[in-house]
Design a protein around this motif. Sequence first.
Motif, PDB file in Angstrom:
ATOM      1  N   SER A 119      -8.313 -20.796  -1.125  1.00 35.23           N
ATOM      2  CA  SER A 119      -7.565 -19.797  -1.997  1.00 35.23           C
ATOM      3  C   SER A 119      -7.970 -18.956  -2.954  1.00 35.23           C
ATOM      4  O   SER A 119      -7.951 -17.690  -2.947  1.00 35.23           O
ATOM      5  CB  SER A 119      -6.089 -20.423  -2.508  1.00 35.23           C
ATOM      6  OG  SER A 119      -5.314 -21.213  -1.536  1.00 35.23           O
ATOM      7  N   GLU A 122     -10.199 -16.377  -1.209  1.00 33.68           N
ATOM      8  CA  GLU A 122      -9.368 -15.294  -0.652  1.00 33.68           C
ATOM      9  C   GLU A 122      -8.845 -14.471  -1.708  1.00 33.68           C
ATOM     10  O   GLU A 122      -8.832 -13.260  -1.782  1.00 33.68           O
ATOM     11  CB  GLU A 122      -7.984 -16.066   0.024  1.00 33.68           C
ATOM     12  CG  GLU A 122      -7.229 -14.933   0.668  1.00 33.68           C
ATOM     13  CD  GLU A 122      -7.760 -14.469   1.969  1.00 33.68           C
ATOM     14  OE1 GLU A 122      -7.269 -13.368   2.511  1.00 33.68           O
ATOM     15  OE2 GLU A 122      -8.758 -14.963   2.522  1.00 33.68           O
ATOM     16  N   HIS A 123      -8.690 -14.973  -2.929  1.00 34.95           N
ATOM     17  CA  HIS A 123      -8.324 -14.119  -4.133  1.00 34.95           C
ATOM     18  C   HIS A 123      -9.497 -13.393  -4.458  1.00 34.95           C
ATOM     19  O   HIS A 123      -9.109 -12.217  -4.647  1.00 34.95           O
ATOM     20  CB  HIS A 123      -7.969 -15.175  -5.445  1.00 34.95           C
ATOM     21  CG  HIS A 123      -7.579 -14.319  -6.654  1.00 34.95           C
ATOM     22  ND1 HIS A 123      -6.557 -13.610  -6.746  1.00 34.95           N
ATOM     23  CD2 HIS A 123      -8.195 -14.219  -7.642  1.00 34.95           C
ATOM     24  CE1 HIS A 123      -6.621 -13.166  -7.878  1.00 34.95           C
ATOM     25  NE2 HIS A 123      -7.826 -13.446  -8.597  1.00 34.95           N
ATOM     26  N   SER A 125     -11.828 -12.253  -2.683  1.00 31.95           N
ATOM     27  CA  SER A 125     -12.080 -11.373  -1.378  1.00 31.95           C
ATOM     28  C   SER A 125     -11.138 -10.158  -1.451  1.00 31.95           C
ATOM     29  O   SER A 125     -11.384  -8.761  -1.222  1.00 31.95           O
ATOM     30  CB  SER A 125     -11.823 -12.068  -0.220  1.00 31.95           C
ATOM     31  OG  SER A 125     -11.847 -10.939   0.770  1.00 31.95           O
ATOM     32  N   ASN A 126      -9.752 -10.537  -1.958  1.00 30.45           N
ATOM     33  CA  ASN A 126      -8.748  -9.287  -2.207  1.00 30.45           C
ATOM     34  C   ASN A 126      -8.840  -8.577  -3.348  1.00 30.45           C
ATOM     35  O   ASN A 126      -8.896  -7.467  -3.299  1.00 30.45           O
ATOM     36  CB  ASN A 126      -7.372 -10.095  -2.288  1.00 30.45           C
ATOM     37  CG  ASN A 126      -7.040 -10.880  -0.791  1.00 30.45           C
ATOM     38  OD1 ASN A 126      -7.216 -10.376  -0.049  1.00 30.45           O
ATOM     39  ND2 ASN A 126      -5.981 -11.824  -1.057  1.00 30.45           N
ATOM     40  N   LEU A 129     -11.462  -6.138  -2.244  1.00 31.38           N
ATOM     41  CA  LEU A 129     -11.043  -5.166  -1.536  1.00 31.38           C
ATOM     42  C   LEU A 129     -10.372  -4.236  -2.001  1.00 31.38           C
ATOM     43  O   LEU A 129     -10.302  -2.958  -1.550  1.00 31.38           O
ATOM     44  CB  LEU A 129     -10.074  -6.025  -0.440  1.00 31.38           C
ATOM     45  CG  LEU A 129      -9.351  -5.109   0.585  1.00 31.38           C
ATOM     46  CD1 LEU A 129     -10.538  -4.411   1.504  1.00 31.38           C
ATOM     47  CD2 LEU A 129      -8.747  -5.932   1.531  1.00 31.38           C
ATOM     48  N   SER A 130      -9.528  -4.558  -3.257  1.00 34.20           N
ATOM     49  CA  SER A 130      -8.816  -3.551  -3.645  1.00 34.20           C
ATOM     50  C   SER A 130      -9.619  -2.597  -4.485  1.00 34.20           C
ATOM     51  O   SER A 130      -9.434  -1.395  -4.730  1.00 34.20           O
ATOM     52  CB  SER A 130      -7.839  -4.229  -4.866  1.00 34.20           C
ATOM     53  OG  SER A 130      -6.708  -4.836  -4.178  1.00 34.20           O
ATOM     54  N   CYS A 180      -3.556  -1.982  -5.685  1.00 30.78           N
ATOM     55  CA  CYS A 180      -3.857  -3.588  -6.684  1.00 30.78           C
ATOM     56  C   CYS A 180      -2.817  -3.970  -7.170  1.00 30.78           C
ATOM     57  O   CYS A 180      -2.984  -4.732  -7.968  1.00 30.78           O
ATOM     58  CB  CYS A 180      -4.762  -2.891  -7.430  1.00 30.78           C
ATOM     59  SG  CYS A 180      -4.317  -1.855  -8.604  1.00 30.78           S
ATOM     60  N   THR A 182      -0.799  -6.508  -6.337  1.00 31.35           N
ATOM     61  CA  THR A 182      -0.416  -8.094  -6.259  1.00 31.35           C
ATOM     62  C   THR A 182      -1.133  -8.851  -7.531  1.00 31.35           C
ATOM     63  O   THR A 182      -0.547  -9.502  -7.899  1.00 31.35           O
ATOM     64  CB  THR A 182      -1.306  -8.455  -4.835  1.00 31.35           C
ATOM     65  OG1 THR A 182      -0.716  -7.653  -3.770  1.00 31.35           O
ATOM     66  CG2 THR A 182      -1.139  -9.863  -4.793  1.00 31.35           C
ATOM     67  N   SER A 291      -7.120  -1.932   4.347  1.00 30.39           N
ATOM     68  CA  SER A 291      -6.327  -3.206   3.504  1.00 30.39           C
ATOM     69  C   SER A 291      -6.152  -4.622   4.392  1.00 30.39           C
ATOM     70  O   SER A 291      -6.082  -5.274   3.973  1.00 30.39           O
ATOM     71  CB  SER A 291      -5.238  -2.834   3.047  1.00 30.39           C
ATOM     72  OG  SER A 291      -4.110  -2.594   3.860  1.00 30.39           O
ATOM     73  N   ASP A 295      -0.296  -6.404   3.284  1.00 37.23           N
ATOM     74  CA  ASP A 295       0.602  -5.970   2.112  1.00 37.23           C
ATOM     75  C   ASP A 295       1.663  -5.151   2.534  1.00 37.23           C
ATOM     76  O   ASP A 295       1.477  -4.006   2.781  1.00 37.23           O
ATOM     77  CB  ASP A 295      -0.235  -5.598   0.944  1.00 37.23           C
ATOM     78  CG  ASP A 295       0.474  -5.424  -0.309  1.00 37.23           C
ATOM     79  OD1 ASP A 295       1.805  -5.650  -0.309  1.00 37.23           O
ATOM     80  OD2 ASP A 295      -0.089  -5.109  -1.473  1.00 37.23           O
TER      81      ASP A 295
END
Length: 339
Positions: A119, A122-123, A125-126, A129-130, A180, A182, A291, A295
């Motif tokens: 997790s 993944e956070h 990475s996100n 990505l943003s 962004c 999230t 993205s 989302d």
Amino acid sequence: MEELGLGLVSLLRIAWIAATVPILVAWLPFPGLGWFCRILLGFARRGKIFQPNTKLTVPQRFFSHFYVVAVFWTTILLAAVWYYAIKMLPSLIEQNLFSTITSHLTGGSHAFSLHKSLSMREHVSNVWLSVFLLLLMEVQVLRRFYETIYVFNYSPSARMHIFGYLAGLFFYTAAPLSLCCTFAPEVFEFVKNLVAEFIVKGKDRMSRPEFNMWMFVTPFLRLRWYAWIGAVIFFWGWVHQYRCHEILGSLREKTEKLEEYVIPYGDWFEYVSSPHYSAEIVIYGGLLVASGGADLSLWLLFAFVVANLAFAATETQRWYLHKFDDYPSNRYAIFPFVY
């Protein structure tokens, strides 16, 4: 913090839905909705297709305000999220690693530790990505700001409705934030704590992260394949939109009077009447692909872009056909060979 994040995401999604639904309703082929369509067109029209019958208008050259806001806001978001990624994420990863090791030594659940570790990755990475998506958005709004100053030559009489002006300001505030949203609250919290630390400690006593080129490059090299496919799509639309805007900007040089209009030719104008709108849809489609499409907020943003521009392109097509008897009959409104 998590509740605040969910609240922001929900608010943005509701805003995109609320902005899109009226456009879709106006398109419904029901005779009783004609008045609603006319009202919406009054808000959406601008420039050559707008004949104002109200004082609630502003000059079309105020388009530059959209991109002043967009550049300022996108730059702030980009700087905040990027600095957060560089300064905070490594420490979060270290904390997670320490927690995992401690869990193993004390006989904790291996499955839980593994899930938590995945997790966190993944956070991370996100977040990066943003940063990537905001970089693309920055490239877009900077070019649009440049075009309003050096490419377009707006007629002194060109106007747009005040509601259309306010809608533009809303769009260029909400669109970058949607890239962004999230984890935007935790970034805002990070910035708030940073400012408080600066006030208490002063510049000289602030902790400074060590910067090197690889800190900026390596995270982007780890992005997944769809981010780069989306970037290619984005720049394909980006280049063609710039070319089409150059063509529109050059039309003023071909007329003797500022109030005269001529038929544009070249690039995607050979296929559709509003290729700059088509390119805008490609640009935001590229952001959606980049993205990963996970989302819902970005899907709703894209839906608004498509609905809004297709609605405006329909009216532009109608204006061209009414204005010019020799207008090319093979041109579609916005989607080549489709519509």
